[in-house]
Design an enzyme around this catalytic site. Structure first.
Site, PDB file in Angstrom:
ATOM      1  N   GLN A 104      -4.196  -1.733   9.532  1.00 29.92           N
ATOM      2  CA  GLN A 104      -4.071  -2.951   8.985  1.00 29.92           C
ATOM      3  C   GLN A 104      -4.899  -4.182   9.623  1.00 29.92           C
ATOM      4  O   GLN A 104      -4.399  -4.373  10.843  1.00 29.92           O
ATOM      5  CB  GLN A 104      -2.749  -3.415   8.727  1.00 29.92           C
ATOM      6  CG  GLN A 104      -2.467  -4.687   7.716  1.00 29.92           C
ATOM      7  CD  GLN A 104      -3.165  -4.724   6.278  1.00 29.92           C
ATOM      8  OE1 GLN A 104      -3.001  -3.732   5.668  1.00 29.92           O
ATOM      9  NE2 GLN A 104      -3.735  -5.722   6.096  1.00 29.92           N
ATOM     10  N   LYS A 150       0.843  -1.127  -0.098  1.00 35.29           N
ATOM     11  CA  LYS A 150       0.080   0.004  -0.040  1.00 35.29           C
ATOM     12  C   LYS A 150       1.005   1.347   0.025  1.00 35.29           C
ATOM     13  O   LYS A 150       0.839   2.324  -0.732  1.00 35.29           O
ATOM     14  CB  LYS A 150      -0.973  -0.123   1.257  1.00 35.29           C
ATOM     15  CG  LYS A 150      -2.014  -0.892   0.957  1.00 35.29           C
ATOM     16  CD  LYS A 150      -2.658  -1.531   1.943  1.00 35.29           C
ATOM     17  CE  LYS A 150      -3.778  -2.951   1.878  1.00 35.29           C
ATOM     18  NZ  LYS A 150      -4.217  -2.950   3.380  1.00 35.29           N
ATOM     19  N   ASP A 190     -10.281   3.412   4.119  1.00 36.08           N
ATOM     20  CA  ASP A 190     -10.385   2.051   3.942  1.00 36.08           C
ATOM     21  C   ASP A 190     -11.667   1.770   3.924  1.00 36.08           C
ATOM     22  O   ASP A 190     -12.008   0.417   4.072  1.00 36.08           O
ATOM     23  CB  ASP A 190      -9.347   1.325   4.927  1.00 36.08           C
ATOM     24  CG  ASP A 190      -8.984  -0.128   4.387  1.00 36.08           C
ATOM     25  OD1 ASP A 190      -8.686  -0.136   3.017  1.00 36.08           O
ATOM     26  OD2 ASP A 190      -8.793  -0.972   5.147  1.00 36.08           O
TER      27      ASP A 190
END
Ligand code: NAP
Length: 286
Positions: free
Chosen positions: A99, A55, A122
């Site tokens: 994450q 990412k 996200d």
């Protein structure tokens, strides 16, 4: 059947990145600043570390800034929440990626929900999910939003179709089901307590596999002509569908690798650019 179409996520992700390069350059030229993504990795899980690195590399490719926060395996929820709040308060940070998964002692839901809505690039917050499900503007959960963009790019019809989603996780199964429903598919969501799973999957004209078990969905569960989206990714480089065999029955499918994975990253990056544009007061249409 004719040859099934591969829904090439790797290629579309490259096209998206090329367009983002221009938008980031425009932002820089007008404001002297670029959108910034903060990534948070808790613990040392090698797969998670790889995802975060991928990412951040994508940020570099499109000219985004990024800052990496790495916290030890023993991190407690309060410490993580304090870190997220600091990023919420930092005007130079436009997007926050925590994450998944975090170590077991951390309350992941509480951590996701501490992310400010406008920085939730996200698409992991409860509020973002609720808004998306209600058809209100919100950043979509990156993997499902990437899948939708891929389906749209290939003009896969959704309205009126029978869609079967296998998996109901907060980041994948549930949001993709809501997105498909918003687009007027008739959606069935399966999970570990679903009875007669094979028969339910056979109903699907569009099948989204998000189970987390390698090659779990068998080819003889796939109806002829179905569109097969395989969100799974495993170290043995296969997904959640027995794709080699299922392809023979499908009309279109996402390859593994090169299907859903690159679209997840492209979506995260695109949503970070959008968040940056909103915060800096410049949009690509200006
Ligand atoms: P998850 O949180 O582990 O959820 C798995 C889901 O599958 C759960 O809802 C579970 O049901 C269901 N399930 C498990 N065993 C089942 C069974 N025997 N029959 C029917 N359903 C079953 O996984 P996830 O985070 O959603 O991820 C799913 C897959 O997508 C994984 O392979 C992961 O690697 C992949 N993934 C890919 C990306 C990407 O960018 N490409 C991103 C995220 C995830 P219950 O709810 O009943 O437990």
């Amino acid at each position: 059947m004719g040859d099934p179409r591969a829904l090439d996520g790797a290629r579309l992700a490259k096209e998206i990145e090329a367009e983002l390069v221009d938008r980031v350059e425009l932002l820089r030229s007008r404001t002297g600043r670029a959108p910034k993504l903060a990534t948070i990795l808790v613990g040392a899980d090698p797969a998670s570390a790889t995802y975060v690195r991928m990412k951040r590399n994508a940020c570099k490719r499109v000219g985004l800034e990024s800052v990496s926060i790495e916290l030890p395996e023993t991190t407690m929820t309060e410490t993580l929440l304090t870190q997220i709040e600091a990023l919420n308060d930092d005007a130079d940070v436009h997007g926050i990626l925590l994450q998944h998964p975090v170590p077991a002692q951390v309350d992941e839901r509480a951590a996701f929900d501490r992310i400010a809505l406008e920085k939730d690039v996200d698409g992991v917050t409860t509020q973002g999910f609720g808004r998306m499900a209600m058809g209100e503007p919100a950043f979509g959960s990156a993997t499902p939003a990437g899948i939708m963009r891929l389906l749209d790019h290939y003009e896969i019809p959704i309205e009126g179709r029978r869609a079967v989603v296998i998996g109901r996780s907060p980041i994948l199964g549930k949001p993709i089901a809501a997105m498909l429903l918003n687009r007027n598919a008739t959606v069935t969501v399966c999970h570990s307590r679903t009875r007669d799973l094979a028969d339910v999957v056979r109903e699907g004209e569009l099948v989204v596999a998000a189970v987390g078990i390698p090659r779990f969905i068998r080819a003889d569960w796939i109806r002829d002509g179905a569109v097969v989206v395989d969100a799974g990714f495993h170290p043995e480089k296969c997904g959640d569908v027995d794709l080699e065999a299922a392809i023979a029955r499908a009309s279109a499918y996402t390859p593994v690798p090169g299907g859903v994975g690159p679209m997840t990253i492209a979506t995260l990056i695109a949503q970070t650019v959008e968040a940056g544009e909103a915060a800096l007061g410049v949009s690509s249409g200006d």
